[in-house]
Design a protein around this motif. Sequence first.
Motif, mmCIF file in Angstrom:
data_model
loop_
_atom_site.group_PDB
_atom_site.id
_atom_site.type_symbol
_atom_site.label_atom_id
_atom_site.label_comp_id
_atom_site.label_asym_id
_atom_site.label_seq_id
_atom_site.Cartn_x
_atom_site.Cartn_y
_atom_site.Cartn_z
ATOM 1 N N LEU A 351 0.948 -0.982 0.361
ATOM 2 C CA LEU A 351 0.127 0.039 -0.054
ATOM 3 C C LEU A 351 0.937 1.261 0.370
ATOM 4 O O LEU A 351 0.769 2.642 -0.969
ATOM 5 C CB LEU A 351 -0.856 -0.157 1.060
ATOM 6 C CG LEU A 351 -1.721 -0.944 1.031
ATOM 7 C CD1 LEU A 351 -2.869 -1.389 1.957
ATOM 8 C CD2 LEU A 351 -2.590 -1.226 0.000
ATOM 9 N N ASP A 352 1.712 1.011 0.914
ATOM 10 C CA ASP A 352 3.053 2.313 0.869
ATOM 11 C C ASP A 352 3.521 2.813 -0.807
ATOM 12 O O ASP A 352 3.400 4.088 -0.637
ATOM 13 C CB ASP A 352 3.905 2.561 2.011
ATOM 14 C CG ASP A 352 3.653 1.875 2.868
ATOM 15 O OD1 ASP A 352 1.990 2.804 3.195
ATOM 16 O OD2 ASP A 352 4.405 1.966 4.287
ATOM 17 N N LEU A 353 4.236 1.621 -1.314
ATOM 18 C CA LEU A 353 4.412 1.714 -2.615
ATOM 19 C C LEU A 353 3.551 2.235 -4.074
ATOM 20 O O LEU A 353 3.385 2.538 -4.323
ATOM 21 C CB LEU A 353 4.991 -0.211 -2.799
ATOM 22 C CG LEU A 353 5.846 0.436 -4.465
ATOM 23 C CD1 LEU A 353 7.003 1.148 -4.780
ATOM 24 C CD2 LEU A 353 6.430 -1.674 -4.459
ATOM 25 N N ALA A 354 2.087 1.439 -3.397
ATOM 26 C CA ALA A 354 1.109 2.071 -4.735
ATOM 27 C C ALA A 354 1.448 3.704 -4.345
ATOM 28 O O ALA A 354 0.698 3.740 -5.398
ATOM 29 C CB ALA A 354 -0.100 1.299 -4.357
ATOM 30 N N GLY A 355 1.353 3.813 -3.039
ATOM 31 C CA GLY A 355 0.518 5.773 -3.110
ATOM 32 C C GLY A 355 1.546 6.304 -3.694
ATOM 33 O O GLY A 355 1.466 7.351 -4.092
ATOM 34 N N VAL A 365 -3.552 -1.968 -6.878
ATOM 35 C CA VAL A 365 -3.241 -3.342 -6.059
ATOM 36 C C VAL A 365 -3.637 -4.673 -6.689
ATOM 37 O O VAL A 365 -5.191 -4.363 -5.828
ATOM 38 C CB VAL A 365 -2.867 -2.965 -4.367
ATOM 39 C CG1 VAL A 365 -2.064 -3.451 -4.166
ATOM 40 C CG2 VAL A 365 -2.072 -1.916 -4.464
ATOM 41 N N VAL A 366 -3.454 -5.620 -7.209
ATOM 42 C CA VAL A 366 -3.790 -6.636 -6.506
ATOM 43 C C VAL A 366 -3.704 -7.570 -5.981
ATOM 44 O O VAL A 366 -2.482 -8.329 -5.632
ATOM 45 C CB VAL A 366 -3.539 -7.254 -8.735
ATOM 46 C CG1 VAL A 366 -4.338 -8.860 -8.598
ATOM 47 C CG2 VAL A 366 -4.028 -6.263 -9.724
ATOM 48 N N ASP A 367 -4.550 -8.616 -5.293
ATOM 49 C CA ASP A 367 -4.759 -8.849 -3.686
ATOM 50 C C ASP A 367 -4.893 -10.253 -4.521
ATOM 51 O O ASP A 367 -5.542 -10.530 -5.079
ATOM 52 C CB ASP A 367 -5.816 -8.768 -2.876
ATOM 53 C CG ASP A 367 -5.798 -9.066 -1.314
ATOM 54 O OD1 ASP A 367 -4.547 -9.611 -1.176
ATOM 55 O OD2 ASP A 367 -6.041 -8.982 -0.178
ATOM 56 N N LEU A 374 -5.440 -7.490 1.909
ATOM 57 C CA LEU A 374 -6.149 -6.579 1.700
ATOM 58 C C LEU A 374 -7.263 -6.082 0.485
ATOM 59 O O LEU A 374 -8.107 -4.738 0.619
ATOM 60 C CB LEU A 374 -4.986 -5.546 0.181
ATOM 61 C CG LEU A 374 -3.592 -6.132 0.695
ATOM 62 C CD1 LEU A 374 -2.043 -5.776 -0.406
ATOM 63 C CD2 LEU A 374 -3.216 -4.786 2.480
ATOM 64 N N ALA A 375 -8.183 -7.246 -0.162
ATOM 65 C CA ALA A 375 -9.149 -6.380 -0.546
ATOM 66 C C ALA A 375 -10.653 -6.336 0.649
ATOM 67 O O ALA A 375 -11.376 -5.160 0.013
ATOM 68 C CB ALA A 375 -9.789 -7.171 -1.301
ATOM 69 N N GLY A 376 -10.326 -7.304 1.602
ATOM 70 C CA GLY A 376 -10.808 -7.061 2.989
ATOM 71 C C GLY A 376 -10.534 -5.646 3.303
ATOM 72 O O GLY A 376 -11.730 -5.289 4.564
ATOM 73 N N LEU A 377 -10.476 -5.000 3.552
ATOM 74 C CA LEU A 377 -9.679 -3.630 3.950
ATOM 75 C C LEU A 377 -10.937 -2.022 3.504
ATOM 76 O O LEU A 377 -10.756 -2.377 2.610
ATOM 77 C CB LEU A 377 -8.847 -2.831 3.532
ATOM 78 C CG LEU A 377 -7.545 -3.620 4.682
ATOM 79 C CD1 LEU A 377 -5.819 -3.717 4.358
ATOM 80 C CD2 LEU A 377 -8.112 -3.957 6.247
ATOM 81 N N ARG A 378 -11.267 -1.728 4.102
ATOM 82 C CA ARG A 378 -11.840 -0.237 4.167
ATOM 83 C C ARG A 378 -10.776 0.498 3.368
ATOM 84 O O ARG A 378 -10.040 1.252 3.600
ATOM 85 C CB ARG A 378 -12.334 0.226 4.968
ATOM 86 C CG ARG A 378 -13.009 1.259 4.659
ATOM 87 C CD ARG A 378 -14.156 1.754 6.249
ATOM 88 N NE ARG A 378 -15.356 1.642 6.308
ATOM 89 C CZ ARG A 378 -15.607 1.212 7.715
ATOM 90 N NH1 ARG A 378 -15.802 2.285 8.424
ATOM 91 N NH2 ARG A 378 -16.644 1.423 8.158
ATOM 92 N N ALA A 385 -6.536 1.537 -5.596
ATOM 93 C CA ALA A 385 -7.616 0.652 -5.622
ATOM 94 C C ALA A 385 -7.052 -0.312 -5.042
ATOM 95 O O ALA A 385 -6.534 -0.830 -5.495
ATOM 96 C CB ALA A 385 -8.942 0.882 -6.752
ATOM 97 N N VAL A 386 -7.604 -1.563 -4.476
ATOM 98 C CA VAL A 386 -7.542 -2.725 -4.193
ATOM 99 C C VAL A 386 -8.551 -3.500 -4.794
ATOM 100 O O VAL A 386 -9.920 -3.745 -4.754
ATOM 101 C CB VAL A 386 -7.194 -2.856 -2.953
ATOM 102 C CG1 VAL A 386 -6.881 -4.880 -3.158
ATOM 103 C CG2 VAL A 386 -6.415 -2.151 -2.544
ATOM 104 N N VAL A 387 -7.996 -4.883 -5.525
ATOM 105 C CA VAL A 387 -9.024 -5.458 -6.455
ATOM 106 C C VAL A 387 -8.241 -6.714 -6.073
ATOM 107 O O VAL A 387 -7.196 -7.359 -6.104
ATOM 108 C CB VAL A 387 -9.001 -5.181 -8.162
ATOM 109 C CG1 VAL A 387 -10.036 -4.014 -8.326
ATOM 110 C CG2 VAL A 387 -7.328 -5.805 -8.453
#
Length: 513
Positions: A351-355, A365-367, A374-378, A385-387
Amino acid sequence: MTTDRTTEALPDSPASAPLLDLQALVVAVRRRRRLWCSMALLGLLAGAAAAVLLRPEPTAVTKVLVTHQADQPNDTGTLIRTDVELLGTTRIAGRALKSLKSTEKPEDFMRDYRGTGLTNNVLEIEVTGESDADAVARAEALADAFVADHVTRMREAAEAESQALLDQRDRVQGELDEVNKSIGDRTPESDPAASASLESLFARRAELNSRIADFDERAAQARTGAPQVLAGTQIVDTPRAVRHSLPRAVGTDAAIGLALGLVLGLGLAAVGTVVADRPVLRREIAAGLGASVIAELRHPPRRPAGRWQRRRTRAARERLTRSLARAVRDGTGPVSLLELGCARGTGAIALDLAGALTAQGPVVVVDGLPDRRLAGLRPKPGAPAVVTAERAAAVPYETRRLGVGSAVPGTVWADLQHLGTRTVLVVRAGHVSTAWLHTVARQLADQLIEVIGVVLLDSDRRDRSDGTLWDGPRTVRPDRSERPARPSGAGLPRTERPPMPAARIPDTEQEAR
């Protein structure tokens, strides 16, 4: 004539590898400090609990001075050991119980006391009872019974010896009476014919008188020696209760339990480390995966950390993010982060790297984690986006994809290529075995997935090993009279920089020209 020089074994070759790496063993044992600290604490509590729950019974002790008729300065303790064995007989136990007017069996009472020979003539008697007063009474009765038994035995022995001497004296006296009867009133002057026989009778009478006097003296000595032995055997230390200090007992037992628990814990940690064969050093992990360690990061704490610790961890994560962002921007193709024992930390790094990559364009971000962590996080406002891996095909082509997956046992290796053709392995130190590291490296190579580097989590702070691999040729310094050997092992990973090849000195003047 030139000769080929045999290449020597390199320090990092398998043939020269030590059977047991002490540095790795010490680091692994130190990392498992929770185990041996828990064992030490458990031993401490067990020792303290044993001192409180298993309190010793009320005990009384007394000392008896025992004299023997056959005492010798060079005695090795045989007589006092005999007295100790005699103390543990039903005769003395029965006498003590009789004086106490107790109905307990002598066999049962014998289990409640013991004797110890302190010196050749001092006997210590230790007795347990239901209370301090009962223990003191039993110790006194037992000591009196032993002294009485010893006095009786010594008196009987003295009387028996004296009586035997008197019996021998009476027998010699009878012979003397017969000799006197044979002599009668005759003298050598009155009977010159029998003077020779009379002289032999007079000599015999003198001998018998001497023997009778000797027997009388010995019998007297036997009777006189017995009172000294009888008077010398006595109680020199009155029975008293032994005071047990509970705090001292708790401290002693707790210290013993702490030491035993610590030793047991260290032993279990060392054995478990050797058996598990889970690398913890940078050089071992780099050698197992065939990739260099490009960054280190402490494992994210489960508890709220302090301000200074949070600042230090935040700075380390920012440096790691910048380094990974440069590696991702410099290459082509999608990049993935594969975790080995640190799914939570890998998700945070992703998540830090994607940001950090969103400044150059949209990032998704592909979980691919097994539990869809990661996909279950708010999602946070402004976060990438996380898919899930199933919906990754619907992501537009111009959107940069950052895959997050797992390389733990049970992974479907063919699915990792869909996460990215290049990967960064996020490994938790001491989590997987060396064999599994080799398996991961081999499977990624079979899937044509390039390993950019390794991010090491939860590493040891005192680790000074080098986690960078070098692919330079391995050379040896040639002698002046030999040609340099061909570089062997070129392309093999090394954890140290190879030495520079030495300049060759020409052997002849023609070669110099």
